[in-house]
Every structure is written in structure tokens, then in C-alpha cells.
Scaffold this motif. Structure first.
Motif: not given
Length: 132
Positions: A42-67
Motif C-alpha cells: 500500500x505504501x508503494x502504490x501510494x494508497x497509504x501515506x508513509x509516516x516520517x518515522x516509517x520513512x526513516x526505518x525504510x531508508x535505513x533498511x535500504x541504505x539511503x536517506x529518508x530524504x
């Protein structure tokens, strides 16, 4: 890009593109950040909004920055990566992009000619619908 839904879709496409580039399945990334694969979908399709803390968690696991997942509002429109992100999100999209980049310039021109011929067979509305 002013509508919130457009930003949600953009962020989702960027997440999906980075996940695929890293070679992770939805299930693997979702498990790593403690959510269901359905929620990640749902996040990837843009159906649900990704919160800032979740965006940071995703970025950490994907070895990049939330920005890195957010639109650069200062960038000129000529650098719009929307079509490239959309291609990367499609099944085999990254494979197609990698193959294209591996080609020598003359083969790239031939490939582009084939793609143009194939899309010319479709009407403009069909081409747009097929891209979505």
C-alpha cells in the motif's frame, strides 16, 4: 507536485524502485521494518501515506536517506524522473533499463526504434493506459 496523493504516489514509487534495486522482496523489507507485506504494498502504490518515522526505518533498511524518497521541489521540471521511476516499478522494468544501459549506442538506437514502432501501433490513450 502539489497534491498530497501525488506526493504519496511519488514516495511509494521511489521506495519500490530502491527496494528492487537492492534486490529485496516486499516480504523481506516488510519483515525487516516490522510491518506486513500488504502494508508495504500500500505504501508503494501510494494508497497509504508513509509516516516520517516509517520513512526513516525504510531508508535505513535500504541504505539511503529518508530524504531520498521525497520530491526535490527545488529541482527544475526538466529533471523529472517520473517515467524512469514508473519503469523501475514495473515487473522487468529494472531488467530492461539495465539491458539498455549495457548496449552500445547503435543498438540503443535500434532498440528505441523497435519500442517506438510498438507504441505507434497503439493509440495515444492506449499508450497512456498501458504505462499506468
Amino acid at each position: 507536485m502539489t497534491r498530497a496523493a501525488d506526493v504519496d504516489t511519488y514516495v511509494g514509487q521511489k521506495i519500490r524502485s530502491r527496494r528492487k534495486t537492492m534486490g529485496l522482496s516486499q516480504a523481506a523489507l516488510a519483515d525487516a521494518i516490522g510491518i506486513s507485506y500488504q502494508q508495504l504494498q500500500k505504501y508503494e502504490r501510494g494508497v497509504n501515506r508513509v509516516s516520517a518515522p516509517m520513512l526513516v526505518a525504510i531508508a535505513e533498511k535500504l541504505a539511503c536517506r529518508g530524504a531520498d524518497f521525497l520530491p526535490d521541489t527545488a529541482a527544475p521540471s526538466s529533471t523529472d524522473l517520473g517515467p524512469a521511476l514508473a519503469l523501475a516499478a514495473f515487473p522487468n522494468g529494472l531488467e530492461i533499463a539495465r539491458a539498455y544501459l549495457a548496449m552500445d549506442p547503435s543498438r540503443r538506437q535500434s532498440f528505441l526504434g523497435v519500442v517506438r514502432a510498438l507504441t505507434a501501433e497503439l493509440g495515444p490513450s492506449e499508450t497512456l493506459a498501458a504505462a499506468q
